[in-house]
Each structure stands twice: as C-alpha cells, then as structure tokens.
Write a protein that holds these residues in place. Structure first.
Motif, PDB file in Angstrom:
ATOM      1  N   UNK A  57      22.904   1.023  -7.662  1.00  0.00           N
ATOM      2  CA  UNK A  57      22.997  -0.312  -7.065  1.00  0.00           C
ATOM      3  C   UNK A  57      22.235  -0.442  -5.754  1.00  0.00           C
ATOM      4  N   UNK A  58      22.113   0.639  -5.006  1.00  0.00           N
ATOM      5  CA  UNK A  58      21.466   0.578  -3.693  1.00  0.00           C
ATOM      6  C   UNK A  58      19.945   0.589  -3.781  1.00  0.00           C
ATOM      7  N   UNK A  59      19.402   0.737  -4.975  1.00  0.00           N
ATOM      8  CA  UNK A  59      17.956   0.771  -5.175  1.00  0.00           C
ATOM      9  C   UNK A  59      17.501  -0.573  -5.720  1.00  0.00           C
ATOM     10  N   UNK A  60      16.621  -1.242  -4.979  1.00  0.00           N
ATOM     11  CA  UNK A  60      16.100  -2.537  -5.403  1.00  0.00           C
ATOM     12  C   UNK A  60      14.676  -2.365  -5.925  1.00  0.00           C
ATOM     13  N   UNK A  61      14.433  -2.902  -7.105  1.00  0.00           N
ATOM     14  CA  UNK A  61      13.100  -2.852  -7.708  1.00  0.00           C
ATOM     15  C   UNK A  61      12.469  -4.224  -7.543  1.00  0.00           C
ATOM     16  N   UNK A  62      11.242  -4.231  -7.012  1.00  0.00           N
ATOM     17  CA  UNK A  62      10.558  -5.497  -6.744  1.00  0.00           C
ATOM     18  C   UNK A  62       9.084  -5.388  -7.105  1.00  0.00           C
ATOM     19  N   UNK A  63       8.474  -6.494  -7.482  1.00  0.00           N
ATOM     20  CA  UNK A  63       7.029  -6.456  -7.739  1.00  0.00           C
ATOM     21  C   UNK A  63       6.272  -6.331  -6.420  1.00  0.00           C
ATOM     22  N   UNK A  64       5.167  -5.622  -6.464  1.00  0.00           N
ATOM     23  CA  UNK A  64       4.309  -5.495  -5.278  1.00  0.00           C
ATOM     24  C   UNK A  64       3.215  -6.559  -5.347  1.00  0.00           C
ATOM     25  N   UNK A  65       2.785  -7.040  -4.205  1.00  0.00           N
ATOM     26  CA  UNK A  65       1.673  -7.988  -4.212  1.00  0.00           C
ATOM     27  C   UNK A  65       0.399  -7.335  -4.755  1.00  0.00           C
ATOM     28  N   UNK A  66      -0.472  -8.165  -5.288  1.00  0.00           N
ATOM     29  CA  UNK A  66      -1.766  -7.677  -5.775  1.00  0.00           C
ATOM     30  C   UNK A  66      -2.699  -7.449  -4.587  1.00  0.00           C
ATOM     31  N   UNK A  67      -3.716  -6.626  -4.801  1.00  0.00           N
ATOM     32  CA  UNK A  67      -4.688  -6.376  -3.750  1.00  0.00           C
ATOM     33  C   UNK A  67      -6.063  -6.107  -4.345  1.00  0.00           C
ATOM     34  N   UNK A  68      -7.065  -6.334  -3.551  1.00  0.00           N
ATOM     35  CA  UNK A  68      -8.433  -5.943  -3.887  1.00  0.00           C
ATOM     36  C   UNK A  68      -8.964  -4.995  -2.813  1.00  0.00           C
ATOM     37  N   UNK A  69      -8.088  -4.535  -1.925  1.00  0.00           N
ATOM     38  CA  UNK A  69      -8.482  -3.645  -0.839  1.00  0.00           C
ATOM     39  C   UNK A  69      -8.943  -2.306  -1.403  1.00  0.00           C
ATOM     40  N   UNK A  70     -10.175  -1.926  -1.091  1.00  0.00           N
ATOM     41  CA  UNK A  70     -10.775  -0.707  -1.649  1.00  0.00           C
ATOM     42  C   UNK A  70      -9.992   0.546  -1.257  1.00  0.00           C
ATOM     43  N   UNK A  71      -9.493   0.608  -0.023  1.00  0.00           N
ATOM     44  CA  UNK A  71      -8.728   1.785   0.402  1.00  0.00           C
ATOM     45  C   UNK A  71      -7.456   1.948  -0.421  1.00  0.00           C
ATOM     46  N   UNK A  72      -6.813   0.841  -0.730  1.00  0.00           N
ATOM     47  CA  UNK A  72      -5.584   0.912  -1.513  1.00  0.00           C
ATOM     48  C   UNK A  72      -5.863   1.173  -2.992  1.00  0.00           C
ATOM     49  N   UNK A  73      -6.963   0.629  -3.498  1.00  0.00           N
ATOM     50  CA  UNK A  73      -7.267   0.800  -4.914  1.00  0.00           C
ATOM     51  C   UNK A  73      -7.620   2.240  -5.277  1.00  0.00           C
ATOM     52  N   UNK A  74      -7.987   3.050  -4.288  1.00  0.00           N
ATOM     53  CA  UNK A  74      -8.301   4.452  -4.581  1.00  0.00           C
ATOM     54  C   UNK A  74      -7.037   5.317  -4.665  1.00  0.00           C
ATOM     55  N   UNK A  75      -5.898   4.762  -4.294  1.00  0.00           N
ATOM     56  CA  UNK A  75      -4.633   5.508  -4.324  1.00  0.00           C
ATOM     57  C   UNK A  75      -4.002   5.463  -5.706  1.00  0.00           C
ATOM     58  N   UNK A  76      -3.086   6.377  -5.938  1.00  0.00           N
ATOM     59  CA  UNK A  76      -2.224   6.342  -7.107  1.00  0.00           C
ATOM     60  C   UNK A  76      -1.499   4.983  -7.105  1.00  0.00           C
TER      61      UNK A  76
END
Length: 158
Positions: A57-76
């Motif tokens: 119950x203490x864990x909330x699952x939520x959608x993450x915003x989309x991104x086109x940021x190149x630094x973030x897109x190289x991550x898992x």
C-alpha cells in the motif's frame, strides 16, 4: 517528503529482507510504471516478483512524463523514468544506485541516495541492524565496490 525510487534500491532491499524500512523512513514511495515492470520481470528474483505483485500500500505507481532529452534517453528506462517522475513530483529524494543515473539526477538538481544510504539512514534510526544488512547485500550480485561496502560497514560498526 516525496520519495521516488528506481528499480535497484527496491530490488536489493527486497532481496536482503530490508524493504520494510522504506515506509518507516519515508511513508510513501513513488515509482514509475517502468520500475514496476522491471521488478515484475520474469528474470527478476522470485522474492522481488512476489513482493511487487501486489504492490504494498505504501508504494505508489505513477506514469512518468515523456522526454526527448538526450541525456535521459541514453539511460535505462527505469532510471530515466524515475528521474522524470522525481522532477515532475518535485521529490525531496530519489533512490538510485547506478553511477550514470546518479550523475544525471544530480545534474537535474535532484537529491539522491542509494541502497547503502537507505541502510545507513535506517540503521541510524534503529530500524535495522546495518552491519548485518551490509553483509547480506555483500552476498548478492549488487554491483557495489567492495571498498564502498567496507567503508559503510565500518561506519555502521562505530
């Protein structure tokens, strides 16, 4: 306090039987859907898959915003989405272990802690035996430098 987690801290806290410190330390922890999916993946340990389905119950699952940021897109995807969720939620803390993900999160202005940081914080509040938790973590396949495990273990013994 809004706390967001990537996959790795949750995975290893479940494996070492210390995940119950998270609600004691932070109340609710949020994760992006991709992290939930990584924890439920057939290649994840059975203990991790059983823990996430159904999620506590203490864990909330939520959608993450989309991104086109190149630094973030190289991550898992889990790292990327945890950073994006932490940023969008203005989280006070992001739980993340991977070196590149940690560096990217810092560059985005996020405050971070890893699995060992959670263990240290929980031990300082008397929520677990930190030395024993570090030893259990040492026996997993976690990619943590033995010298780092030694340093944390030594701090916890003093």
């Amino acid at each position: 306090m809004t706390v967001v987690s990537n996959t790795t801290p949750l995975h290893y806290l479940v494996v070492i039987d210390a995940v119950t410190v998270l609600p004691a330390l932070f109340g609710t922890v949020a994760i992006p859907e991709t992290v939930r999916d990584e924890l439920a993946h057939p290649h994840a340990p059975e203990a991790v898959r059983s823990w996430i389905d159904p999620a506590p119950d203490w864990l909330q699952v939520a959608p993450a915003p989309a991104t086109q940021d190149a630094d973030l897109l190289r991550l898992d995807p889990g790292e990327r989405d945890a950073i994006l969720l932490a940023q969008s939620e203005e989280a006070s803390l992001l739980l993340i272990d991977e070196r590149i993900g940690r560096a990217t999160a810092r560059a985005w202005g996020l405050r971070i802690a890893g699995t060992l940081g959670v263990i240290e914080r929980a031990a300082s509040q008397g929520l677990l035996d930190g030395v024993a938790a570090v030893e259990r973590l040492r026996r997993t396949n976690a990619r943590l430098a033995p010298s780092l495990l030694d340093q944390v273990g030594a701090r916890l013994q003093s």
